[in-house]
Enzyme design. Structure first.
Site, PDB file in Angstrom:
ATOM      1  N   GLY A  90       0.782  -1.164   0.000  1.00 46.23           N
ATOM      2  CA  GLY A  90       0.010   0.152   0.105  1.00 46.23           C
ATOM      3  C   GLY A  90       0.674   1.068  -0.118  1.00 46.23           C
ATOM      4  O   GLY A  90       1.976   1.161  -0.172  1.00 46.23           O
ATOM      5  N   HIS A 150       4.431   1.967  -7.948  1.00 50.27           N
ATOM      6  CA  HIS A 150       3.503   0.558  -8.134  1.00 50.27           C
ATOM      7  C   HIS A 150       2.649   0.584  -9.185  1.00 50.27           C
ATOM      8  O   HIS A 150       2.326  -0.371  -9.718  1.00 50.27           O
ATOM      9  CB  HIS A 150       2.848   0.810  -6.699  1.00 50.27           C
ATOM     10  N   GLY A 176       9.091  -4.883  -8.731  1.00 53.93           N
ATOM     11  CA  GLY A 176      10.017  -3.522  -8.934  1.00 53.93           C
ATOM     12  C   GLY A 176      11.518  -3.960  -8.729  1.00 53.93           C
ATOM     13  O   GLY A 176      11.995  -4.454  -7.819  1.00 53.93           O
TER      14      GLY A 176
END
Ligand code: PAF
Length: 287
Positions: free
Chosen positions: A27, A33, A148
Site C-alpha cells: 500500500g 507501483h 520492481g
C-alpha cells in the site's frame, strides 16, 4: 475494481480466470507501483493487486506501526491504473494462526546486503509472497507477478524461490520509477522533511559516482573495489548520512565481482542502503 478481503472471496473472484497477473504491495501506492500494475495488465487475463503490510518482514524496532496506511487513495489509484481485483486481507485472513512454517531463502543470497542489516527480512518477504502466490495462483495452470527492480535483491530472492519451488509463475521485473530530480520513488520518501528530501538524491548520486569509478578501474576492480566502496561510504557519511552499504556486485548472484565479471557487458549492479535522519532509503543502478 472488485475488492476482496478473504481467501474464499479471492478464490470466487478468480474462479473463471486462467492466468492472473499479480502485483503484491504494502500500500501507500506511488507511481512506481502503478507502473507495475500497468505493466501487468497485458500479461494475464485479470490484473490483481494486493495490499498487506506484512508484520513478518519488519524487525521490532522498524516502522511497522507507522508504515503509512492510505486505503482510500490507494483504491482510487489502483482503479485508475486499471487493476481489476484488489486483495486486501486483514492480518487474521492471512495469518489465522501464528505463522510457524516459514520460507527460508538461500542464505547466500538473502543474508547479505539487506539481509545483513535487516536479519530475517527476506524470510518474512518470502513467507508472505508464498502465501499470496498460493492464494492468487492456486490450481491455475500459470501466472505472472511483477516486482520492481527498486527492491533489487527482493526481486532476485523471489525469482530464486519460484525457481526452487518450481512454481508455474513468471516473475517479471519493473524498472525503477524516479522523481524528476532522480530520487527513486519509495513509500518511505514520505517520511522525509523538506531538507532531507532535497538531500535524499545524494544516495543515487553516490551510486552513480561509485559506478563510474568502478568502470574506470575495470582491469583491477576485484582488488580496488573495497577501497572505492569505503570512499563512497565515507563521502556519504560526511554529508550526515548513516550508510549501511554501498557496493558493486554481480547481477547474477549479488556476490563481489571476479576479474572476468568486470569486463563482461551488463554483469554488474551497484547497490546502496543508507539512513538519512530516521528514514532508511535504498537504491541501485545496473551498470
Ligand atoms: O515490496 C513490497 O512491497 C513487499 O516486500 C511485498 C513484496 C509486497 C511483500 O510484503
Amino acid at each position: 475494481m472488485k475488492i476482496v478481503h478473504d481467501l474464499p472471496g479471492l478464490r470466487a473472484a478468480l474462479a473463471q480466470h486462467q492466468r492472473p497477473a499479480f502485483v503484491p504491495t504494502m500500500g501507500n501506492l506511488h507511481e512506481g507501483h502503478l507502473a507495475l500494475v500497468r505493466q501487468a495488465r497485458p500479461l494475464g487475463d485479470i490484473t490483481v493487486a494486493s495490499i498487506f503490510v506484512n508484520r513478518l518482514q519488519f524487525l521490532p524496532h522498524e516502522d511497522f506501526d507507522r508504515y503509512p496506511r492510505t486505503w482510500e487513495a490507494d483504491c482510487a489509484k489502483l482503479e485508475a491504473a486499471g487493476c481489476d481485483l484488489l486483495f486486501a486481507p486483514r492480518e487474521p485472513d492471512l495469518y489465522p494462526q501464528p505463522q510457524t512454517y516459514k520460507v527460508q531463502p538461500d542464505p547466500a543470497l538473502a543474508e547479505i546486503l539487506e539481509g545483513q542489516f535487516r536479519p530475517g527480512f527476506f524470510t518474512g518477504v518470502c513467507t508472505v509472497v508464498m502465501k499470496l502466490f498460493s492464494a492468487v495462483f492456486a490450481t491455475r495452470p500459470s501466472g505472472v507477478a511483477v516486482f520492481g527492480k527498486k527492491d533489487y535483491q527482493q526481486w532476485m530472492v523471489i525469482r530464486r524461490m519460484v525457481d526452487q519451488f518450481a512454481l508455474p509463475i513468471d516473475i517479471v521485473a519493473g524498472e525503477t520509477c524516479r522523481a524528476a530530480d532522480g530520487l527513486a520513488l519509495s513509500s518511505r520518501n514520505g517520511y522525509l522533511s523538506d531538507v532531507e528530501r532535497a538531500e535524499a538524491l545524494q544516495l543515487s548520486l553516490a551510486l552513480r559516482d561509485l559506478a563510474r569509478e568502478a568502470l574506470a578501474r575495470a582491469d583491477a576492480l576485484a582488488t580496488q573495489l573495497p577501497a572505492l566502496e569505503q570512499q563512497a561510504l565515507a563521502a556519504l557519511a560526511a554529508r550526515g548520512w548513516n550508510p549501511d552499504y554501498l557496493t558493486v556486485r554481480r547481477r547474477a548472484d549479488l556476490q563481489p565481482p571476479q576479474p572476468a565479471d568486470a569486463r563482461a557487458p551488463q554483469a554488474l549492479v551497484v547497490l546502496g542502503a543508507a539512513r538519512l535522519g530516521a528514514t532508511r532509503l535504498i537504491d541501485n543502478l545496473e551498470i
